[in-house]
Design a protein around this motif. Sequence first.
Motif, PDB file in Angstrom:
ATOM      1  N   ALA A  74       0.835  -1.208   0.000  1.00  0.00           N
ATOM      2  CA  ALA A  74       0.000   0.000   0.000  1.00  0.00           C
ATOM      3  C   ALA A  74       0.868   1.255   0.000  1.00  0.00           C
ATOM      4  CB  ALA A  74      -0.934  -0.009   1.203  1.00  0.00           C
ATOM      5  N   MET A  75       1.956   1.239   0.753  1.00  0.00           N
ATOM      6  CA  MET A  75       2.861   2.390   0.779  1.00  0.00           C
ATOM      7  C   MET A  75       3.479   2.616  -0.591  1.00  0.00           C
ATOM      8  SD  MET A  75       4.829   2.103   4.449  1.00  0.00           S
ATOM      9  CE  MET A  75       6.017   3.347   3.919  1.00  0.00           C
ATOM     10  N   GLN A  76       3.888   1.532  -1.249  1.00  0.00           N
ATOM     11  CA  GLN A  76       4.477   1.637  -2.593  1.00  0.00           C
ATOM     12  C   GLN A  76       3.440   2.156  -3.589  1.00  0.00           C
ATOM     13  OE1 GLN A  76       7.643   0.899  -3.579  1.00  0.00           O
ATOM     14  NE2 GLN A  76       8.417   0.163  -1.625  1.00  0.00           N
ATOM     15  N   ARG A  77       2.193   1.700  -3.422  1.00  0.00           N
ATOM     16  CA  ARG A  77       1.115   2.137  -4.321  1.00  0.00           C
ATOM     17  C   ARG A  77       0.867   3.634  -4.166  1.00  0.00           C
ATOM     18  NH1 ARG A  77      -2.784  -1.073  -2.556  1.00  0.00           N
ATOM     19  NH2 ARG A  77      -3.691   0.497  -1.201  1.00  0.00           N
ATOM     20  N   GLN A  78       0.858   4.116  -2.926  1.00  0.00           N
ATOM     21  CA  GLN A  78       0.664   5.551  -2.690  1.00  0.00           C
ATOM     22  C   GLN A  78       1.791   6.370  -3.307  1.00  0.00           C
ATOM     23  OE1 GLN A  78      -2.769   5.136  -1.884  1.00  0.00           O
ATOM     24  NE2 GLN A  78      -2.133   7.208  -1.345  1.00  0.00           N
ATOM     25  N   ALA A  79       3.008   5.866  -3.209  1.00  0.00           N
ATOM     26  CA  ALA A  79       4.155   6.564  -3.811  1.00  0.00           C
ATOM     27  C   ALA A  79       4.003   6.609  -5.332  1.00  0.00           C
ATOM     28  CB  ALA A  79       5.458   5.870  -3.422  1.00  0.00           C
ATOM     29  N   PHE A  80       3.525   5.509  -5.918  1.00  0.00           N
ATOM     30  CA  PHE A  80       3.289   5.452  -7.367  1.00  0.00           C
ATOM     31  C   PHE A  80       2.234   6.484  -7.777  1.00  0.00           C
ATOM     32  CE2 PHE A  80       0.331   3.916 -10.617  1.00  0.00           C
ATOM     33  CZ  PHE A  80       1.167   3.739 -11.709  1.00  0.00           C
ATOM     34  N   LEU A  81       1.126   6.528  -7.027  1.00  0.00           N
ATOM     35  CA  LEU A  81       0.051   7.470  -7.358  1.00  0.00           C
ATOM     36  C   LEU A  81       0.533   8.919  -7.227  1.00  0.00           C
ATOM     37  CD1 LEU A  81      -2.967   5.675  -5.636  1.00  0.00           C
ATOM     38  CD2 LEU A  81      -2.543   5.895  -8.106  1.00  0.00           C
ATOM     39  N   ALA A  82       1.335   9.185  -6.211  1.00  0.00           N
ATOM     40  CA  ALA A  82       1.864  10.541  -6.034  1.00  0.00           C
ATOM     41  C   ALA A  82       2.790  10.921  -7.184  1.00  0.00           C
ATOM     42  CB  ALA A  82       2.596  10.638  -4.697  1.00  0.00           C
ATOM     43  N   ALA A  83       3.589   9.959  -7.631  1.00  0.00           N
ATOM     44  CA  ALA A  83       4.549  10.225  -8.705  1.00  0.00           C
ATOM     45  C   ALA A  83       3.859  10.458 -10.042  1.00  0.00           C
ATOM     46  CB  ALA A  83       5.536   9.066  -8.821  1.00  0.00           C
ATOM     47  N   HIS A  84       2.645   9.924 -10.199  1.00  0.00           N
ATOM     48  CA  HIS A  84       1.928  10.026 -11.479  1.00  0.00           C
ATOM     49  C   HIS A  84       0.641  10.847 -11.352  1.00  0.00           C
ATOM     50  CE1 HIS A  84       4.646   7.215 -13.422  1.00  0.00           C
ATOM     51  NE2 HIS A  84       4.561   6.457 -12.352  1.00  0.00           N
ATOM     52  N   ALA A  85       0.622  11.751 -10.402  1.00  0.00           N
ATOM     53  CA  ALA A  85      -0.585  12.531 -10.126  1.00  0.00           C
ATOM     54  C   ALA A  85      -1.009  13.422 -11.293  1.00  0.00           C
ATOM     55  CB  ALA A  85      -0.375  13.385  -8.874  1.00  0.00           C
ATOM     56  N   ALA A  86      -0.083  13.726 -12.195  1.00  0.00           N
ATOM     57  CA  ALA A  86      -0.417  14.587 -13.331  1.00  0.00           C
ATOM     58  C   ALA A  86      -0.935  13.804 -14.535  1.00  0.00           C
ATOM     59  CB  ALA A  86       0.806  15.403 -13.741  1.00  0.00           C
ATOM     60  N   GLU A  87      -0.918  12.464 -14.443  1.00  0.00           N
ATOM     61  CA  GLU A  87      -1.363  11.634 -15.573  1.00  0.00           C
ATOM     62  C   GLU A  87      -2.887  11.585 -15.632  1.00  0.00           C
ATOM     63  OE1 GLU A  87       0.469  10.159 -17.821  1.00  0.00           O
ATOM     64  OE2 GLU A  87       2.475  10.441 -16.965  1.00  0.00           O
ATOM     65  N   PRO A  88      -3.465  11.526 -16.841  1.00  0.00           N
ATOM     66  CA  PRO A  88      -4.926  11.418 -16.939  1.00  0.00           C
ATOM     67  C   PRO A  88      -5.444  10.053 -16.494  1.00  0.00           C
ATOM     68  CG  PRO A  88      -3.920  11.321 -19.126  1.00  0.00           C
ATOM     69  CD  PRO A  88      -2.818  11.659 -18.165  1.00  0.00           C
ATOM     70  N   LEU A  89      -4.599   9.005 -16.652  1.00  0.00           N
ATOM     71  CA  LEU A  89      -5.019   7.642 -16.334  1.00  0.00           C
ATOM     72  C   LEU A  89      -3.835   6.847 -15.810  1.00  0.00           C
ATOM     73  CD1 LEU A  89      -7.088   5.226 -16.539  1.00  0.00           C
ATOM     74  CD2 LEU A  89      -6.249   4.890 -18.888  1.00  0.00           C
ATOM     75  N   VAL A  90      -4.055   6.114 -14.723  1.00  0.00           N
ATOM     76  CA  VAL A  90      -3.070   5.149 -14.234  1.00  0.00           C
ATOM     77  C   VAL A  90      -3.788   3.835 -13.977  1.00  0.00           C
ATOM     78  CG1 VAL A  90      -1.548   6.897 -13.217  1.00  0.00           C
ATOM     79  CG2 VAL A  90      -3.318   5.815 -11.803  1.00  0.00           C
ATOM     80  N   VAL A  91      -3.027   2.749 -14.023  1.00  0.00           N
ATOM     81  CA  VAL A  91      -3.591   1.417 -13.804  1.00  0.00           C
ATOM     82  C   VAL A  91      -2.934   0.788 -12.579  1.00  0.00           C
ATOM     83  CG1 VAL A  91      -3.678  -0.950 -14.713  1.00  0.00           C
ATOM     84  CG2 VAL A  91      -4.208   0.979 -16.207  1.00  0.00           C
TER      85      VAL A  91
END
Length: 198
Positions: free
Chosen positions: A91-108
């Motif tokens: 979950a911590m790694q996932r949050q870091a991923f989401l933060a790093a890609h916050a400007a993307e229109p879509l993430v999977v």
Amino acid sequence: MTIVLGLTGSIGMGKSTVATMFSDAGVPVFDADATVHALQAPGGALLPAIEAAFPGTTGPTGLDRPALRQAIFGDDTARTRLEAIVHPAVAMQRQAFLAAHAAEPLVVLDVPLLFETGGDRTCDRVAVVSADPEIQRARVLSRPGMTPATFDAILATQMPDDDKRARADYVIDTGMPLDATRAQVVALIACLAVAEGG
């Protein structure tokens, strides 16, 4: 605003192949399995906690997967203990991923047990990768070392495919040629781009 698409599917349904298709199309993909493997590799952050909970299951080469499987097989309490170690770290790694890609229109978020772990609650939409049971079984039993008993045991830990399909916003059919599956992925990306724009 970023749309978070959860991608899931039972063993042998082709989820990894579909995740690669999203990645090839330029969509950032968080691979939960790869994250777990990294955390359990030589020097991985989870090894001390796993060794403490399940002595003899780690070593210089990282996690001894067969030994750990043996330690938790058929033991729900042991499985829960392992999940309490692994899930918060992922979950911590996932949050870091989401933060790093916050400007993307879509993430999977590529998560095998998305529904089983309640991960779907963190997603805006969920896509389930699916194929006919006969195709699934043939794919899985063609894997090295896989037996019908092991396959059935794995299926028993996963939500039935029919239930996943019923809960999904989108179903991606992999029981067809790869180009046809890829076309579904491209169409879904386009659909989500319209939704994000609206």
